[in-house]
Design a protein around this motif. Structure first.
Motif, PDB file in Angstrom:
ATOM      1  N   ARG A 280       0.644  -1.161   0.069  1.00  0.00           N
ATOM      2  CA  ARG A 280       0.027   0.025   0.040  1.00  0.00           C
ATOM      3  C   ARG A 280       0.825   1.308   0.032  1.00  0.00           C
ATOM      4  O   ARG A 280       1.965   1.352   0.822  1.00  0.00           O
ATOM      5  N   HIS A 297      -4.393   2.620  -1.517  1.00  0.00           N
ATOM      6  CA  HIS A 297      -4.032   2.722  -2.602  1.00  0.00           C
ATOM      7  C   HIS A 297      -2.894   1.410  -2.863  1.00  0.00           C
ATOM      8  O   HIS A 297      -1.939   1.604  -2.295  1.00  0.00           O
ATOM      9  N   ASP A 310      -4.686   1.144 -13.239  1.00  0.00           N
ATOM     10  CA  ASP A 310      -4.273   0.299 -12.133  1.00  0.00           C
ATOM     11  C   ASP A 310      -3.355  -0.617 -12.556  1.00  0.00           C
ATOM     12  O   ASP A 310      -3.891  -1.614 -13.235  1.00  0.00           O
ATOM     13  N   HIS A 355     -14.354   1.948  -2.501  1.00  0.00           N
ATOM     14  CA  HIS A 355     -13.318   1.087  -1.569  1.00  0.00           C
ATOM     15  C   HIS A 355     -14.399   0.690  -0.399  1.00  0.00           C
ATOM     16  O   HIS A 355     -14.826   1.416   0.409  1.00  0.00           O
ATOM     17  N   SER A 459       2.992  11.808  -6.337  1.00  0.00           N
ATOM     18  CA  SER A 459       2.410  10.675  -6.023  1.00  0.00           C
ATOM     19  C   SER A 459       3.427   9.365  -6.271  1.00  0.00           C
ATOM     20  O   SER A 459       3.968   9.681  -7.545  1.00  0.00           O
ATOM     21  N   THR A 461       3.811   6.323  -7.138  1.00  0.00           N
ATOM     22  CA  THR A 461       3.465   4.887  -7.531  1.00  0.00           C
ATOM     23  C   THR A 461       4.675   4.188  -8.196  1.00  0.00           C
ATOM     24  O   THR A 461       4.849   3.308  -8.005  1.00  0.00           O
ATOM     25  N   TYR A 524      -8.103   7.516  -5.715  1.00  0.00           N
ATOM     26  CA  TYR A 524      -7.321   7.671  -4.236  1.00  0.00           C
ATOM     27  C   TYR A 524      -7.279   8.748  -3.508  1.00  0.00           C
ATOM     28  O   TYR A 524      -7.506   9.874  -4.314  1.00  0.00           O
ATOM     29  N   GLU A 526      -4.787  10.374  -2.333  1.00  0.00           N
ATOM     30  CA  GLU A 526      -3.596  11.281  -2.395  1.00  0.00           C
ATOM     31  C   GLU A 526      -3.678  12.701  -2.448  1.00  0.00           C
ATOM     32  O   GLU A 526      -4.245  12.977  -3.447  1.00  0.00           O
ATOM     33  N   PHE A 561      -6.541   9.215 -10.211  1.00  0.00           N
ATOM     34  CA  PHE A 561      -6.712   9.956  -9.076  1.00  0.00           C
ATOM     35  C   PHE A 561      -6.002  11.246  -9.256  1.00  0.00           C
ATOM     36  O   PHE A 561      -5.305  11.706 -10.174  1.00  0.00           O
TER      37      PHE A 561
END
Length: 586
Positions: A280, A297, A310, A355, A459, A461, A524, A526, A561
């Motif tokens: 996560r 996330h 995703d 979610h 972010s 990711t 998400y 964020e 997001f």
């Protein structure tokens, strides 16, 4: 010029097994020896006529000043001069180029000790900012001045528009300034010294024309951005390809990567099961009213898909081409769920929770100032004129010219080291540590020379994914998104939806403001904690309202997001409040 037919490998007796395996991997390719005159010198190379572009070949020859941005011939970062014409080399197939054609790239213009006037001008007049588009612009400008030594500013702009040279940083005025100044020197009207910069005698730096520290490398094309660093990684580096779901909302029933792992060059297919940590991004919302904690996330999707971008798996292979081909073989068993493209859809009473366990409107914060603004606006003795309306602002991509790129490896001290773009290095380290399963003191994040980010790299990711893959494979890894993947995968400016009402007395003095605004956070949370107060502070700013009653919300949707973006939250409020002010003024 010679063509190699790989089918002859079938007839070899010695090592026939190896030959047949080689043929299996390369059937349908045609290798060709070619010679081009590049920057005045003959260069011989072997290419794949079906797949290689001029840009690929130039970069393979070490001329990485030719950048690949969009890969579709739209951004001009790959511009070179081919036989006296500016071309976008990412779209020019090598098989269509005759032997001994003349190619000029940024590396052929000047050296660090003897810069071309255009390179000097780009440094002095601020044409270099992120620098990713700079080589393409300078090469394009060289041909412009060869054809038209005395262009007008409009002609300079028209040239760059015609040749698809795009810049995200400068607003173009400094670039036109650069061309005009260099042209004067090249025509002999001004000395070369007019383009050189000098540090002010008093040592002052702020508000002077001192060059950016990396300007020299950028105008020479020697600045190594993410994809250039990828080409300089060690031999055992694995190239990564993302497996995206093709749906915006779905339950993951299964992932079959057995065929992908058998594909040529594949070392491993990494999924959520290979993540050593909690899988996560741990970015707390940080507001006491929030129903979401910011841990929703996944780094790699494990149970659900929440948006089109995703990543469900990552293919790790010996080359980028092998990784991308194998990614097509990963089979996903997905159970489609209702897709809510906008927060306003997800806010409906019959919408399912995106979610599970968290309301789609996950945080609501009010603001009160003075009296109840609704009552003041409705009171005819206080408010003569009233306007109201509903407004929306769009989701907005950052549109950097350089797509997302990152590398990761475990260094000699056992530290997980990530090279990436980042708007906040320590934030990146902190919010991915628990997710990848490594303590923060064993992670190092290094900023690559960055072809801009404008907020989206807040972010983390991409850094988390490459770190996971480095740990799962035990190899250094590199990930280069193509532009479409980059657009699906990265964060955007949050859309907004708002209702507003404001009033004034008969003399035009503002009496009250009442509003509600929801920020569409996408999949998400964020940056939600930072975004919320902006709606409270800036709706109606900079006007004085003695009475304000407002409500700011953040809600999920099944779309990209939202993350940091210039202005961060205030353009959404102004979209509504400035229109209301105009309506009230009328």
């Amino acid at each position: 010029m010679g063509t190699v037919d790989l089918s002859v490998l079938e007839d070899l007796d010695e090592g026939a097994g190896e030959a047949k395996e080689e043929k299996k991997e390369t059937t349908g390719t045609t290798l060709l020896k070619k010679t081009l005159v590049i920057n005045g010198a003959e260069r011989m190379f072997v290419c794949n006529t079906e797949k290689d572009s001029l840009a690929n070949v130039l970069r393979r020859l070490g001329l990485t000043g030719t950048k690949i941005g969009c890969g579709k011939g739209q951004c001009g970062a790959c511009s070179v001069i081919l036989n006296g014409k500016v071309v976008r080399s990412c779209m020019r197939k090598i098989k269509s180029i005759a032997d001994y054609s003349e190619v000029e790239t940024i590396e052929g213009l000047g050296t660090a000790s003897n810069l071309h006037p255009l390179q000097l001008a780009w440094i002095k007049y601020g044409g270099v900012q992120c620098g990713f588009c700079t080589p393409g612009f300078i090469v394009s400008a060289k041909q412009l001045l060869a054809e038209n030594p005395n262009p007008s500013r409009d002609e300079v702009r028209a040239w760059f528009q015609k040749h698809h040279n795009i810049c995200r940083c400068t607003g173009y005025k400094p670039i036109v300034d650069c061309v005009m100044a260099a042209a004067e020197v090249m025509r002999g009207e001004k000395p070369r010294e007019a383009l050189e910069w000098k540090l002010p005698e008093d040592g002052r730096i702020y508000n002077t024309g001192i060059p950016r520290p990396a300007a020299l490398a950028k105008v020479l094309g020697t600045a190594d951005y993410g994809d250039d660093i990828a080409m300089k990684m060690p031999e055992n580096t694995l190239h990564l390809a993302l497996v995206l779901p093709g749906l915006s909302h779905a339950n993951i029933k299964g992932i079959d990567f057995s065929e992908a792992e058998k594909a040529a060059g594949v070392f491993k297919v990494v999924t959520a099961a290979d993540v050593k940590g909690i899988n996560r991004i741990t970015w707390p919302v940080g507001h006491p009213r929030s129903k979401a904690d910011g841990f929703e996330h996944p780094i790699l999707m494990d149970k659900k898909v929440f948006r089109y971008g995703d990543p469900v798996a990552v293919v790790c292979a010996d080359t980028r081409e092998h990784a991308r081909e194998a990614a097509k073989l990963v089979k996903l068993d997905l159970e489609p769920l209702p897709e809510y493209d906008y927060a306003t859809d997800a806010m409906q009473d019959d919408a399912m929770e995106i979610h599970p366990g968290i309301p789609n409107v996950f945080v609501t914060v009010p603001v009160f100032k003075g009296e109840d603004a609704g009552k003041v606006i409705a009171d005819k003795s206080k408010t003569e004129y009233v306007v109201e309306g509903s407004f929306s602002s769009s989701r907005e991509p950052h549109l950097t010219i350089e797509p997302d790129v990152a590398q990761a490896y475990v260094d000699a001290n056992g530290v997980v080291t990530v090279h990436c773009k980042s708007l906040a290095l320590h934030l990146t380290l902190g919010v991915m540590a628990a997710g990848i399963g490594v303590t923060a003191d064993k992670i190092r994040v290094i900023e690559n020379p960055t072809g801009a980010s404008f907020g989206y790299t807040m972010s983390p990711t991409t850094p988390a994914i490459v770190a996971v893959c480095a740990l799962a494979t035990g190899h250094p890894v590199t990930l280069t998104c193509d532009y479409e993947e980059h657009m699906h995968f990265t964060g955007k400016r949050a859309p907004s939806f708002s209702n507003g009402k404001m009033g004034c007395d008969k003399d035009g003095n503002l009496t009250g403001l009442e509003y509600e605004i929801v920020y569409d956070k996408g999949a998400y949370t964020e940056t939600a904690g930072m975004l919320l107060p902006v709606g409270l502070r800036f709706f109606g700013h900079p006007y004085y309202f003695p009475n304000v009653t407002g409500l700011t919300k953040c809600a999920f949707s099944n779309h990209a997001f939202s993350t940091a973006y210039r202005g961060f939250g205030s353009p959404q409020t102004y979209t509504a409040s400035e229109q209301l002010i105009d309506m009230l003024a009328e």
